[in-house]
Motif scaffolding. Structure first.
Motif, PDB file in Angstrom:
ATOM      1  N   ALA A 196     -12.302 -23.261  14.801  1.00 23.36           N
ATOM      2  CA  ALA A 196     -12.498 -22.106  15.689  1.00 23.36           C
ATOM      3  C   ALA A 196     -11.254 -21.888  16.555  1.00 23.36           C
ATOM      4  O   ALA A 196     -10.812 -20.753  16.755  1.00 23.36           O
ATOM      5  CB  ALA A 196     -13.730 -22.309  16.558  1.00 23.36           C
ATOM      6  N   SER A 197     -10.677 -22.969  17.031  1.00 24.17           N
ATOM      7  CA  SER A 197      -9.466 -22.869  17.869  1.00 24.17           C
ATOM      8  C   SER A 197      -8.303 -22.299  17.080  1.00 24.17           C
ATOM      9  O   SER A 197      -7.556 -21.441  17.575  1.00 24.17           O
ATOM     10  CB  SER A 197      -9.083 -24.239  18.426  1.00 24.17           C
ATOM     11  OG  SER A 197     -10.078 -24.709  19.289  1.00 24.17           O
ATOM     12  N   ILE A 198      -8.137 -22.751  15.852  1.00 20.97           N
ATOM     13  CA  ILE A 198      -7.047 -22.249  15.008  1.00 20.97           C
ATOM     14  C   ILE A 198      -7.223 -20.762  14.743  1.00 20.97           C
ATOM     15  O   ILE A 198      -6.262 -19.982  14.821  1.00 20.97           O
ATOM     16  CB  ILE A 198      -6.972 -23.050  13.687  1.00 20.97           C
ATOM     17  CG1 ILE A 198      -6.482 -24.468  13.974  1.00 20.97           C
ATOM     18  CG2 ILE A 198      -6.059 -22.360  12.680  1.00 20.97           C
ATOM     19  CD1 ILE A 198      -6.617 -25.420  12.811  1.00 20.97           C
ATOM     20  N   LEU A 199      -8.429 -20.359  14.462  1.00 21.20           N
ATOM     21  CA  LEU A 199      -8.694 -18.939  14.209  1.00 21.20           C
ATOM     22  C   LEU A 199      -8.414 -18.091  15.453  1.00 21.20           C
ATOM     23  O   LEU A 199      -7.890 -16.980  15.350  1.00 21.20           O
ATOM     24  CB  LEU A 199     -10.135 -18.741  13.721  1.00 21.20           C
ATOM     25  CG  LEU A 199     -10.443 -19.334  12.345  1.00 21.20           C
ATOM     26  CD1 LEU A 199     -11.931 -19.223  12.035  1.00 21.20           C
ATOM     27  CD2 LEU A 199      -9.613 -18.664  11.258  1.00 21.20           C
ATOM     28  N   GLU A 200      -8.746 -18.610  16.626  1.00 29.53           N
ATOM     29  CA  GLU A 200      -8.460 -17.897  17.876  1.00 29.53           C
ATOM     30  C   GLU A 200      -6.965 -17.744  18.096  1.00 29.53           C
ATOM     31  O   GLU A 200      -6.474 -16.678  18.483  1.00 29.53           O
ATOM     32  CB  GLU A 200      -9.095 -18.628  19.056  1.00 29.53           C
ATOM     33  CG  GLU A 200     -10.601 -18.506  19.114  1.00 29.53           C
ATOM     34  CD  GLU A 200     -11.213 -19.338  20.235  1.00 29.53           C
ATOM     35  OE1 GLU A 200     -10.459 -19.999  20.994  1.00 29.53           O
ATOM     36  OE2 GLU A 200     -12.451 -19.337  20.351  1.00 29.53           O
ATOM     37  N   VAL A 201      -6.220 -18.808  17.837  1.00 27.46           N
ATOM     38  CA  VAL A 201      -4.761 -18.750  18.011  1.00 27.46           C
ATOM     39  C   VAL A 201      -4.163 -17.751  17.029  1.00 27.46           C
ATOM     40  O   VAL A 201      -3.329 -16.930  17.400  1.00 27.46           O
ATOM     41  CB  VAL A 201      -4.136 -20.156  17.835  1.00 27.46           C
ATOM     42  CG1 VAL A 201      -2.619 -20.059  17.737  1.00 27.46           C
ATOM     43  CG2 VAL A 201      -4.542 -21.065  18.980  1.00 27.46           C
ATOM     44  N   LYS A 202      -4.610 -17.799  15.774  1.00 25.50           N
ATOM     45  CA  LYS A 202      -4.091 -16.865  14.772  1.00 25.50           C
ATOM     46  C   LYS A 202      -4.404 -15.419  15.137  1.00 25.50           C
ATOM     47  O   LYS A 202      -3.637 -14.521  14.839  1.00 25.50           O
ATOM     48  CB  LYS A 202      -4.660 -17.187  13.392  1.00 25.50           C
ATOM     49  CG  LYS A 202      -4.016 -18.364  12.726  1.00 25.50           C
ATOM     50  CD  LYS A 202      -4.577 -18.552  11.338  1.00 25.50           C
ATOM     51  CE  LYS A 202      -3.574 -19.218  10.445  1.00 25.50           C
ATOM     52  NZ  LYS A 202      -4.039 -19.268   9.056  1.00 25.50           N
ATOM     53  N   ALA A 203      -5.543 -15.202  15.785  1.00 24.69           N
ATOM     54  CA  ALA A 203      -5.939 -13.857  16.195  1.00 24.69           C
ATOM     55  C   ALA A 203      -5.220 -13.431  17.478  1.00 24.69           C
ATOM     56  O   ALA A 203      -5.374 -12.300  17.934  1.00 24.69           O
ATOM     57  CB  ALA A 203      -7.449 -13.792  16.381  1.00 24.69           C
ATOM     58  N   GLY A 204      -4.442 -14.337  18.060  1.00 23.54           N
ATOM     59  CA  GLY A 204      -3.695 -14.015  19.275  1.00 23.54           C
ATOM     60  C   GLY A 204      -4.532 -14.064  20.532  1.00 23.54           C
ATOM     61  O   GLY A 204      -4.172 -13.481  21.551  1.00 23.54           O
ATOM     62  N   LEU A 205      -5.662 -14.740  20.481  1.00 20.84           N
ATOM     63  CA  LEU A 205      -6.561 -14.787  21.631  1.00 20.84           C
ATOM     64  C   LEU A 205      -6.168 -15.830  22.668  1.00 20.84           C
ATOM     65  O   LEU A 205      -6.656 -15.809  23.779  1.00 20.84           O
ATOM     66  CB  LEU A 205      -8.003 -15.038  21.156  1.00 20.84           C
ATOM     67  CG  LEU A 205      -8.565 -13.989  20.208  1.00 20.84           C
ATOM     68  CD1 LEU A 205      -9.959 -14.392  19.733  1.00 20.84           C
ATOM     69  CD2 LEU A 205      -8.601 -12.627  20.866  1.00 20.84           C
ATOM     70  N   HIS A 206      -5.314 -16.772  22.281  1.00 23.45           N
ATOM     71  CA  HIS A 206      -4.895 -17.822  23.208  1.00 23.45           C
ATOM     72  C   HIS A 206      -3.396 -18.028  23.104  1.00 23.45           C
ATOM     73  O   HIS A 206      -2.791 -17.789  22.078  1.00 23.45           O
ATOM     74  CB  HIS A 206      -5.593 -19.152  22.902  1.00 23.45           C
ATOM     75  CG  HIS A 206      -7.050 -19.140  23.226  1.00 23.45           C
ATOM     76  ND1 HIS A 206      -7.521 -19.189  24.504  1.00 23.45           N
ATOM     77  CD2 HIS A 206      -8.144 -19.060  22.432  1.00 23.45           C
ATOM     78  CE1 HIS A 206      -8.840 -19.154  24.486  1.00 23.45           C
ATOM     79  NE2 HIS A 206      -9.246 -19.075  23.233  1.00 23.45           N
ATOM     80  N   GLY A 207      -2.839 -18.497  24.173  1.00 18.57           N
ATOM     81  CA  GLY A 207      -1.422 -18.851  24.183  1.00 18.57           C
ATOM     82  C   GLY A 207      -0.538 -17.686  24.581  1.00 18.57           C
ATOM     83  O   GLY A 207      -0.886 -16.522  24.402  1.00 18.57           O
ATOM     84  N   ASP A 208       0.559 -18.006  25.161  1.00 19.26           N
ATOM     85  CA  ASP A 208       1.547 -17.024  25.570  1.00 19.26           C
ATOM     86  C   ASP A 208       2.751 -17.125  24.661  1.00 19.26           C
ATOM     87  O   ASP A 208       3.092 -18.201  24.184  1.00 19.26           O
ATOM     88  CB  ASP A 208       2.008 -17.264  27.013  1.00 19.26           C
ATOM     89  CG  ASP A 208       0.886 -17.049  28.018  1.00 19.26           C
ATOM     90  OD1 ASP A 208       0.010 -16.215  27.744  1.00 19.26           O
ATOM     91  OD2 ASP A 208       0.904 -17.712  29.065  1.00 19.26           O
TER      92      ASP A 208
END
Length: 103
Positions: free
Chosen positions: A23-35
């Motif tokens: 789930a975390s990887i999918l969120e990062v790939k979707a641009g939902l987390h991280g600057d």
């Protein structure tokens, strides 16, 4: 108040770590987390990189101290005059710098 060892074990027994990671990887790939931080490469750093020379060798060829070159590469100071011209030459013809060093 921190959890006791027993409370940690109970909590972790209920978790599906693999699912959480996916789930975390999918969120990062979707641009939902991280600057996203873009670091601009200075002309001095780009020129030296193209020549493949170390800071001491490149600084020697330019006739400046390693510290001055570091200041330019980190964008804290800007070269002027002849140094700026030499950096431009190094950026477009890095082979010239390597040849000068070889001779």
């Amino acid at each position: 108040m921190p959890l006791t060892e027993k409370e940690l074990m109970e909590r972790d027994a209920k978790r599906n770590i693999g699912e959480e990671l996916l789930a975390s990887i999918l969120e990062v790939k979707a641009g939902l987390h991280g600057d996203v931080h873009k670091v601009e490469v200075t002309e001095a750093a780009e020129a030296r990189s193209k020549t493949g020379l170390s800071q001491p060798k490149f600084a020697e060829l330019l006739g400046v101290s390693v510290r001055t070159l570091q200041e330019w590469e980190q964008g804290r100071r800007s070269p002027s005059g002849a140094a700026r011209s030499l950096l431009h030459i190094a950026a477009i013809r890095p082979d010239v710098f390597r040849e000068v060093l070889a001779n």
